[in-house]
Scaffold this motif. Structure first.
Motif, PDB file in Angstrom:
ATOM      1  N   LEU A  33       0.831  -1.208   0.000  1.00 53.10           N
ATOM      2  CA  LEU A  33       0.000   0.000   0.000  1.00 53.10           C
ATOM      3  C   LEU A  33       0.864   1.256   0.000  1.00 53.10           C
ATOM      4  CD1 LEU A  33      -2.802   1.296   0.124  1.00 53.10           C
ATOM      5  CD2 LEU A  33      -2.661   1.118   2.614  1.00 53.10           C
ATOM      6  N   VAL A  34       1.921   1.268   0.788  1.00 52.07           N
ATOM      7  CA  VAL A  34       2.836   2.418   0.811  1.00 52.07           C
ATOM      8  C   VAL A  34       3.493   2.590  -0.556  1.00 52.07           C
ATOM      9  CG1 VAL A  34       5.009   3.268   1.799  1.00 52.07           C
ATOM     10  CG2 VAL A  34       3.226   2.353   3.306  1.00 52.07           C
ATOM     11  N   LEU A  35       3.940   1.489  -1.144  1.00 55.35           N
ATOM     12  CA  LEU A  35       4.524   1.567  -2.492  1.00 55.35           C
ATOM     13  C   LEU A  35       3.519   2.124  -3.492  1.00 55.35           C
ATOM     14  CD1 LEU A  35       6.410  -1.844  -2.761  1.00 55.35           C
ATOM     15  CD2 LEU A  35       7.440   0.424  -2.909  1.00 55.35           C
ATOM     16  N   LEU A  36       2.277   1.669  -3.408  1.00 51.52           N
ATOM     17  CA  LEU A  36       1.242   2.121  -4.323  1.00 51.52           C
ATOM     18  C   LEU A  36       0.999   3.619  -4.187  1.00 51.52           C
ATOM     19  CD1 LEU A  36      -0.917   1.475  -6.435  1.00 51.52           C
ATOM     20  CD2 LEU A  36      -2.459   0.892  -4.558  1.00 51.52           C
ATOM     21  N   VAL A  37       0.894   4.102  -2.964  1.00 51.46           N
ATOM     22  CA  VAL A  37       0.656   5.534  -2.744  1.00 51.46           C
ATOM     23  C   VAL A  37       1.833   6.357  -3.273  1.00 51.46           C
ATOM     24  CG1 VAL A  37       0.418   7.301  -0.954  1.00 51.46           C
ATOM     25  CG2 VAL A  37      -0.941   5.210  -0.826  1.00 51.46           C
ATOM     26  N   LEU A  38       3.047   5.917  -2.996  1.00 46.31           N
ATOM     27  CA  LEU A  38       4.227   6.652  -3.474  1.00 46.31           C
ATOM     28  C   LEU A  38       4.282   6.690  -5.005  1.00 46.31           C
ATOM     29  CD1 LEU A  38       6.970   5.422  -0.977  1.00 46.31           C
ATOM     30  CD2 LEU A  38       5.897   7.681  -1.080  1.00 46.31           C
ATOM     31  N   ILE A  39       3.996   5.572  -5.636  1.00 54.06           N
ATOM     32  CA  ILE A  39       4.033   5.534  -7.097  1.00 54.06           C
ATOM     33  C   ILE A  39       2.925   6.392  -7.685  1.00 54.06           C
ATOM     34  CG2 ILE A  39       3.790   4.033  -9.121  1.00 54.06           C
ATOM     35  CD1 ILE A  39       5.187   1.836  -7.395  1.00 54.06           C
ATOM     36  N   PHE A  40       1.731   6.346  -7.073  1.00 52.30           N
ATOM     37  CA  PHE A  40       0.638   7.207  -7.536  1.00 52.30           C
ATOM     38  C   PHE A  40       1.024   8.681  -7.430  1.00 52.30           C
ATOM     39  CE2 PHE A  40      -2.989   4.066  -7.373  1.00 52.30           C
ATOM     40  CZ  PHE A  40      -3.416   4.315  -8.656  1.00 52.30           C
ATOM     41  N   ILE A  41       1.666   9.048  -6.348  1.00 51.78           N
ATOM     42  CA  ILE A  41       2.092  10.441  -6.188  1.00 51.78           C
ATOM     43  C   ILE A  41       3.116  10.804  -7.257  1.00 51.78           C
ATOM     44  CG2 ILE A  41       3.372  12.023  -4.687  1.00 51.78           C
ATOM     45  CD1 ILE A  41       1.960  10.605  -2.299  1.00 51.78           C
ATOM     46  N   LEU A  42       4.102   9.936  -7.466  1.00 51.17           N
ATOM     47  CA  LEU A  42       5.137  10.214  -8.463  1.00 51.17           C
ATOM     48  C   LEU A  42       4.566  10.308  -9.878  1.00 51.17           C
ATOM     49  CD1 LEU A  42       8.060   7.971  -7.172  1.00 51.17           C
ATOM     50  CD2 LEU A  42       7.912  10.471  -7.099  1.00 51.17           C
ATOM     51  N   LEU A  43       3.571   9.506 -10.184  1.00 51.56           N
ATOM     52  CA  LEU A  43       2.954   9.568 -11.509  1.00 51.56           C
ATOM     53  C   LEU A  43       1.904  10.668 -11.601  1.00 51.56           C
ATOM     54  CD1 LEU A  43       2.459   5.770 -12.320  1.00 51.56           C
ATOM     55  CD2 LEU A  43       4.216   7.304 -13.206  1.00 51.56           C
ATOM     56  N   GLY A  44       1.268  10.975 -10.482  1.00 51.14           N
ATOM     57  CA  GLY A  44       0.200  11.968 -10.477  1.00 51.14           C
ATOM     58  C   GLY A  44       0.685  13.392 -10.625  1.00 51.14           C
ATOM     59  N   ILE A  45       1.886  13.684 -10.151  1.00 52.87           N
ATOM     60  CA  ILE A  45       2.417  15.050 -10.261  1.00 52.87           C
ATOM     61  C   ILE A  45       2.576  15.464 -11.719  1.00 52.87           C
ATOM     62  CG2 ILE A  45       4.447  16.486  -9.791  1.00 52.87           C
ATOM     63  CD1 ILE A  45       4.637  15.009  -7.064  1.00 52.87           C
ATOM     64  N   PRO A  46       3.234  14.650 -12.560  1.00 51.53           N
ATOM     65  CA  PRO A  46       3.303  15.045 -13.979  1.00 51.53           C
ATOM     66  C   PRO A  46       1.924  15.124 -14.633  1.00 51.53           C
ATOM     67  CG  PRO A  46       4.864  13.277 -13.525  1.00 51.53           C
ATOM     68  CD  PRO A  46       4.039  13.453 -12.298  1.00 51.53           C
ATOM     69  N   LEU A  47       1.016  14.232 -14.249  1.00 51.12           N
ATOM     70  CA  LEU A  47      -0.336  14.286 -14.807  1.00 51.12           C
ATOM     71  C   LEU A  47      -1.021  15.596 -14.429  1.00 51.12           C
ATOM     72  CD1 LEU A  47      -2.744  12.981 -16.278  1.00 51.12           C
ATOM     73  CD2 LEU A  47      -3.402  11.980 -14.071  1.00 51.12           C
ATOM     74  N   ALA A  71      -2.973   1.567 -13.954  1.00 55.34           N
ATOM     75  CA  ALA A  71      -2.472   0.234 -14.295  1.00 55.34           C
ATOM     76  C   ALA A  71      -0.962   0.148 -14.077  1.00 55.34           C
ATOM     77  CB  ALA A  71      -2.825  -0.115 -15.741  1.00 55.34           C
ATOM     78  N   ILE A  72      -0.241   1.200 -14.454  1.00 48.65           N
ATOM     79  CA  ILE A  72       1.216   1.214 -14.251  1.00 48.65           C
ATOM     80  C   ILE A  72       1.529   1.218 -12.756  1.00 48.65           C
ATOM     81  CG2 ILE A  72       3.300   2.622 -14.506  1.00 48.65           C
ATOM     82  CD1 ILE A  72       2.131   3.529 -17.246  1.00 48.65           C
ATOM     83  N   ALA A  73       0.871   2.082 -11.994  1.00 47.18           N
ATOM     84  CA  ALA A  73       1.156   2.201 -10.561  1.00 47.18           C
ATOM     85  C   ALA A  73       0.845   0.902  -9.826  1.00 47.18           C
ATOM     86  CB  ALA A  73       0.359   3.357  -9.962  1.00 47.18           C
ATOM     87  N   ILE A  74      -0.299   0.305 -10.103  1.00 53.35           N
ATOM     88  CA  ILE A  74      -0.683  -0.924  -9.409  1.00 53.35           C
ATOM     89  C   ILE A  74       0.218  -2.079  -9.817  1.00 53.35           C
ATOM     90  CG2 ILE A  74      -2.525  -2.643  -9.201  1.00 53.35           C
ATOM     91  CD1 ILE A  74      -4.489  -0.231  -9.213  1.00 53.35           C
ATOM     92  N   THR A  75       0.490  -2.200 -11.104  1.00 51.08           N
ATOM     93  CA  THR A  75       1.362  -3.275 -11.571  1.00 51.08           C
ATOM     94  C   THR A  75       2.760  -3.139 -10.973  1.00 51.08           C
ATOM     95  OG1 THR A  75       0.122  -3.415 -13.644  1.00 51.08           O
ATOM     96  CG2 THR A  75       2.322  -4.405 -13.618  1.00 51.08           C
ATOM     97  N   LEU A  76       3.304  -1.941 -10.986  1.00 50.64           N
ATOM     98  CA  LEU A  76       4.641  -1.725 -10.444  1.00 50.64           C
ATOM     99  C   LEU A  76       4.684  -1.965  -8.938  1.00 50.64           C
ATOM    100  CD1 LEU A  76       7.537  -0.934 -11.124  1.00 50.64           C
ATOM    101  CD2 LEU A  76       6.876   1.466 -10.865  1.00 50.64           C
ATOM    102  N   SER A  77       3.686  -1.484  -8.201  1.00 51.41           N
ATOM    103  CA  SER A  77       3.684  -1.685  -6.744  1.00 51.41           C
ATOM    104  C   SER A  77       3.539  -3.155  -6.392  1.00 51.41           C
ATOM    105  CB  SER A  77       2.584  -0.856  -6.078  1.00 51.41           C
ATOM    106  OG  SER A  77       1.302  -1.367  -6.372  1.00 51.41           O
ATOM    107  N   VAL A  78       2.687  -3.876  -7.116  1.00 47.42           N
ATOM    108  CA  VAL A  78       2.522  -5.313  -6.852  1.00 47.42           C
ATOM    109  C   VAL A  78       3.792  -6.068  -7.233  1.00 47.42           C
ATOM    110  CG1 VAL A  78       1.258  -7.388  -7.563  1.00 47.42           C
ATOM    111  CG2 VAL A  78       0.008  -5.301  -6.984  1.00 47.42           C
ATOM    112  N   TYR A  79       4.392  -5.708  -8.363  1.00 50.89           N
ATOM    113  CA  TYR A  79       5.635  -6.372  -8.779  1.00 50.89           C
ATOM    114  C   TYR A  79       6.734  -6.179  -7.733  1.00 50.89           C
ATOM    115  CZ  TYR A  79       9.847  -7.555 -11.322  1.00 50.89           C
ATOM    116  OH  TYR A  79      11.044  -8.114 -11.682  1.00 50.89           O
ATOM    117  N   LEU A  80       6.926  -4.923  -7.313  1.00 43.47           N
ATOM    118  CA  LEU A  80       7.978  -4.646  -6.326  1.00 43.47           C
ATOM    119  C   LEU A  80       7.703  -5.338  -4.988  1.00 43.47           C
ATOM    120  CD1 LEU A  80       8.626  -0.862  -7.063  1.00 43.47           C
ATOM    121  CD2 LEU A  80      10.132  -2.802  -7.609  1.00 43.47           C
ATOM    122  N   ALA A  81       6.452  -5.293  -4.547  1.00 42.12           N
ATOM    123  CA  ALA A  81       6.107  -5.939  -3.278  1.00 42.12           C
ATOM    124  C   ALA A  81       6.254  -7.449  -3.381  1.00 42.12           C
ATOM    125  CB  ALA A  81       4.682  -5.564  -2.874  1.00 42.12           C
ATOM    126  N   ARG A  82       5.842  -7.995  -4.503  1.00 45.42           N
ATOM    127  CA  ARG A  82       5.921  -9.451  -4.675  1.00 45.42           C
ATOM    128  C   ARG A  82       7.365  -9.922  -4.660  1.00 45.42           C
ATOM    129  NH1 ARG A  82       2.361 -13.329  -3.497  1.00 45.42           N
ATOM    130  NH2 ARG A  82       2.669 -15.135  -4.784  1.00 45.42           N
TER     131      ARG A  82
END
Length: 182
Positions: A33-47, A71-82
């Protein structure tokens, strides 16, 4: 006689599963969840900057872009966590393509279409729908095909990240943490 192995501290027992040599399920879920929030923030700023500089973007464009980023944020967070927290392969979430996968995919698509059709029929029979005409009577074929393509893309993206996150990552970790086979 050798020295007996040191017993793990209470904190170690709360955080780590010594038999599996990885964090306990609750900590893995929190880490993802922490990874997901961080990735969403990192992707959301440019958006956010993109939307600010191009305020006239269509709803369809924003819908597609936000779902691609999700899709990118969730896939990346799940991949890294897994890989790092779970110490399991990404494909162990059920992402193997085998002889049954194509049939399962086709069945899922057909079942979803059938269910949506049944919902339409129930709403029509209940008098909740008012039919005004066919789309091709009001729009060009290019607009119809573009709309269908956008809808298909969004449905595929949403299906991917919902299944990956909910049924893939969360439920597998909950099952492991609660020791529930069902």
């Amino acid at each position: 006689m050798g020295i007996p192995p040191a017993r793990p501290s209470l904190l170690q027992r709360l955080l780590l599963n010594p038999a599996e040599r990885r964090p306990r399920a609750a900590w893995r879920l929190l880490g993802q969840l922490v990874l997901l929030v961080l990735i969403f923030i990192l992707l959301g700023i440019p958006l956010g900057f993109w939307v600010a500089f191009f305020p006239g973007l269509s709803e369809e464009t924003l819908l597609v872009v936000t779902n691609i980023l999700a899709a990118i944020a969730i896939t990346l967070s799940v991949y890294l966590a897994r890989r790092t927290l779970d110490r399991r392969s990404f494909t162990s979430l059920g992402l193997r393509w085998d002889s049954l996968a194509a049939g399962d995919l086709l069945f899922g698509i057909l079942l979803a279409g059938l269910l949506m059709g049944l919902i339409y029929l129930v709403e029509w029979a209940a008098g909740w729908l008012h039919f005004e005409g066919y789309t091709w009577e009001q729009q060009s074929w290019e607009n119809i095909l573009l709309g269908l393509g956008i809808s298909a893309l969004v449905f595929v993206l949403v299906g991917w990240y919902q299944e990956l996150l909910s049924r893939g990552y969360w439920l597998q970790n909950l099952r492991d943490g609660l020791n529930l086979a069902w």
